[in-house]
Structure formats: structure tokens, C-alpha cells
Design an enzyme around this catalytic site. Sequence first.
Site, PDB file in Angstrom:
ATOM      1  N   SER A  94      38.979  40.684  49.991  1.00 38.95           N
ATOM      2  CA  SER A  94      39.353  39.807  48.885  1.00 38.95           C
ATOM      3  C   SER A  94      39.768  38.411  49.330  1.00 38.95           C
ATOM      4  O   SER A  94      40.267  38.208  50.437  1.00 38.95           O
ATOM      5  CB  SER A  94      40.511  40.419  48.091  1.00 38.95           C
ATOM      6  N   GLN A  95      39.588  37.483  48.418  1.00 38.83           N
ATOM      7  CA  GLN A  95      40.102  36.122  48.562  1.00 38.83           C
ATOM      8  C   GLN A  95      41.619  36.206  48.827  1.00 38.83           C
ATOM      9  O   GLN A  95      42.330  36.961  48.153  1.00 38.83           O
ATOM     10  CB  GLN A  95      39.822  35.376  47.264  1.00 38.83           C
TER      11      GLN A  95
END
Length: 248
Positions: A94-95
Site C-alpha cells: 500500500s501507499q
Amino acid sequence: MAIFVLSVIILLGLSFMTPATGISMDFEPLAHPYPRQSERDHMVTAQLLTRGIRDRAVIRAMREVPRHEFVPVEDAAEAYEDHPLPIGFGQTISQPYIVAYMTEALGLNGDKRVLEIGTGSGYQAAVLAKLGVKVFTIEIVEELAEGARQTFDKLGIPHITSRAGDGYQGWPEEAPFDAIILTAAPEHIPQPLLDQLAPGGRMILPLGKTLQKLIILTNTSSGIQRKELLPVAFVPMTGETQTGSSNH
């Protein structure tokens, strides 16, 4: 099982997040910093503080966990940039902002028990563990589950118990949990996970088929309360959830 964030969603997130206040931009030294500390500090300053992440424990965890250890070697140079990265098997890490946002939303402290559905690279579990909570994490892709275990061992990250398997039914023998986090999107809320949420506990998950909403559920004395947080686009949750039904 990590998030894929479309650029338009990143822009949406920026449009309503306000800069953090009351948090010094001058970080205190870490006792045992991993390599590339300056990159993590810049990531925290540029990507998290400016978008409103305020929890000091979360900020410290994001500074401490070496994200470059959780991505393929060929992508390590991009580890601290503002986007997700592929980790194989159709999944992504994930970011950083989303990891911090979801972690902060759960409001955790060191005496909590957390269930994660979708270990993926292990990065989200590592960030949670740095808060001092006890993490139980399940990954449906055996190769990813094993890779995450190896990374936890390599980095000496404590408080994580992991296993390979379908997370739809949760981890009944370890329930109840003070918090549950899903890092892949089901089309409905898995009832077995709700049943394993302790009184006062919170569950955060992306919900939907294509473009989803990040939602948080709180187990109150008057029932489950639901709040929508952000528009997101996660990889889909697979396994039993694809054949299940829902009243939610």
C-alpha cells in the site's frame, strides 16, 4: 494483499486533508534506526504530516519500519515514494499514507489485539506491531505469507503471529480482537469477522467491487456503527468471500 490507489483518489485525498498541527517537524533520534532513515523522515514529513496524520505513535512507527525491506529488490529505490508497488501474485504494497491513515483510524495502543486479513508483504503488520499491539495476520497466498514471515524474522519485529489461509472466517481461536483490518476489498462485510470484534472494537476495511469506500465499523453497546472515510481502490479479497452472501 495491499492497496492500489488511483491517482485521482490520491488527489481526492489531498483535497480534504488539512496539514497536521502540533507535531514538530524536527524528529527525535531513533534508538536503532534502519538504513535510509532520511528517506523515511522525508516520507513522513511530505506524505503524512501534510495530509493530517497526527498520532505520534503512528508517525514513529512509520519512521521506524524500513519499507524498502518489504518490496522486491528491483523496486527498492521507489520504496519511499507516494504510491503503491507490486509485490507479485497480482498484489501490491500500500501507499504509505493509506497505511498510516488506516492505522491511525483504529486508535490503537500497546495492550490491544489486532487481526489483519491480507498480510501481503507484511508492511502493514510491521507498522501495527511497532505500536506494541499483538498482531495476528492471515494471508491467502502461501508464498506471500512465507515471504512476510521471513522479513519479520530478518528485522526482528516482535508481536506478530502469522499463518497462510483464507481470512474470511477470521481467527476464531484467538478472538475476540480489539481491532480488525482488511487490506483487500470484499464485496460485503464478512459476518465471521464482525462476530470476532470485541465490545468497543473497530474494524476498518475497503468495501466494494471496483472503486470502493474505506469504512470503519465500531462495535458499540447499541450495535455496529458504520462510518465512511475515503474513496479507495484495493485489490479484491479472494477465497470464501467470493461465494458468501451478506445482509450488510
